[in-house]
Design an enzyme around this catalytic site. Structure first.
Site, PDB file in Angstrom:
ATOM      1  CD  GLU A  65      -9.040   1.104   7.978  1.00 16.46           C
ATOM      2  OE1 GLU A  65      -9.292   0.303   9.051  1.00 16.46           O
ATOM      3  OE2 GLU A  65      -7.858   2.379   7.918  1.00 16.46           O
ATOM      4  CG  HIS A  82      -5.688  -1.714   8.980  1.00 18.02           C
ATOM      5  ND1 HIS A  82      -6.021  -0.603   9.644  1.00 18.02           N
ATOM      6  CD2 HIS A  82      -5.042  -2.178   9.095  1.00 18.02           C
ATOM      7  CE1 HIS A  82      -5.031  -0.291  10.064  1.00 18.02           C
ATOM      8  NE2 HIS A  82      -4.435  -0.821  10.058  1.00 18.02           N
ATOM      9  CG  ASP A 119      -8.857  -1.216  11.438  1.00 18.19           C
ATOM     10  OD1 ASP A 119      -8.081  -1.695  12.009  1.00 18.19           O
ATOM     11  OD2 ASP A 119      -9.365   0.109  11.677  1.00 18.19           O
ATOM     12  CG  ASP A 122      -0.483  -0.648   2.305  1.00 23.78           C
ATOM     13  OD1 ASP A 122       0.933  -0.216   2.870  1.00 23.78           O
ATOM     14  OD2 ASP A 122      -1.315  -0.637   3.192  1.00 23.78           O
TER      15      ASP A 122
END
Ligand code: F6R
Length: 241
Positions: free
Chosen positions: A140, A135, A133, A65
């Site tokens: 996400e 991810h 979280d 990413d």
């Protein structure tokens, strides 16, 4: 998925390097991550290159990413991160390294092109971290399991976590990124994920023991048949066994 629990981050990084070592041979394609988690692995790869002469001349890399809008020269761009922490310290040719572009007019078009390049160069081993979280890459919670490389909005927990790299100022953290999709990641032949520290414990439990749900993107790794999860005792603290 195989879960390895280590005493601490250093031992986790040793395990990650052990998993990686057999792939450091000509012709292999490595999938790489950024962030704090793989730094120990990259330090070991650099040390191995310097001490044992392991060569990256015929190895290719694809990163997961990149932030949208950061110039390549920005120290927190993932392009700069990879050069500082790995590429500039080994003998990999620049043209063999690939980081998605977060700059330009046609980000979705560029993302599609990146996806195509990965299809043509299937990833042999993919390094992952995990967000607090749940991810993986910048997919996400709520991201479609069938997603391919795409432009995405970062959610608040991720912006908050990453503010530590931007003078602890959430306004300085880019709010968008280009990321490999979940389906892209799952095509890797082998996946190794490192998660350490108490901050990752909830996400690690959901990934390993929770239901497979888009609410915890990493939970889909339960379906991948060659995944190794390396966690330290703090990150493993909520696991039931
Ligand atoms: C980075 C990436 C992210 C990180 C995750 C954990 O390329 O894909 O999913 O792996 O945000 O970040 P750290 O390791 O900094 O806790």
């Amino acid at each position: 998925m195989k879960v390895i629990i280590t005493k601490d981050y250093e031992e986790a990084s040793d395990k990650m390097f052990e998993e990686m070592k057999e792939f450091l041979v000509p012709g292999k394609v490595l999938g790489l991550a950024t962030g704090s988690s793989p730094l120990g692995l990259y330090a070991r790869m650099v040390k191995d290159h310097k001490e044992n002469g392991t060569s990256y001349k015929d190895i290719k890399t694809f990163n997961l990413d990149e932030y949208v809008g950061l110039p390549l020269t920005h120290p927190e761009s993932y392009y700069a991160f990879m050069h500082t922490n790995l590429f500039d310290q080994i003998d990999i040719p620049e043209e063999n390294t690939h980081v998605p572009s977060g700059l330009g007019e046609d980000l979705e078009g560029q993302a599609a092109h990146y996806e195509e390049m990965i299809r043509e160069n299937p990833i042999d081993i993919q390094v992952l971290g995990i967000g607090s979280d749940g991810h993986i890459a910048f997919n996400e919670p709520g991201t479609d399991f069938n997603s391919l490389t795409h432009v995405t909005d970062l959610l608040e927990p991720t912006i908050r976590d990453n503010a530590r790299f931007f003078d602890f100022d959430m306004d300085k953290v880019p709010h968008q990124a280009v990321t490999q999709g979940i389906a892209t990641i799952l095509r890797a032949k082998k996946i190794i994920l490192i998660g350490t520290g108490e901050n990752k414990a909830k996400a690690v439990k959901a990934m390993v023991e929770g239901p497979i749900t888009e609410e915890c993107p990493a939970s889909i790794l339960q379906k991948h048949d060659n995944t190794v999860i390396v966690v330290d005792e703090a990150a493993a603290s909520l696991l039931s066994k």
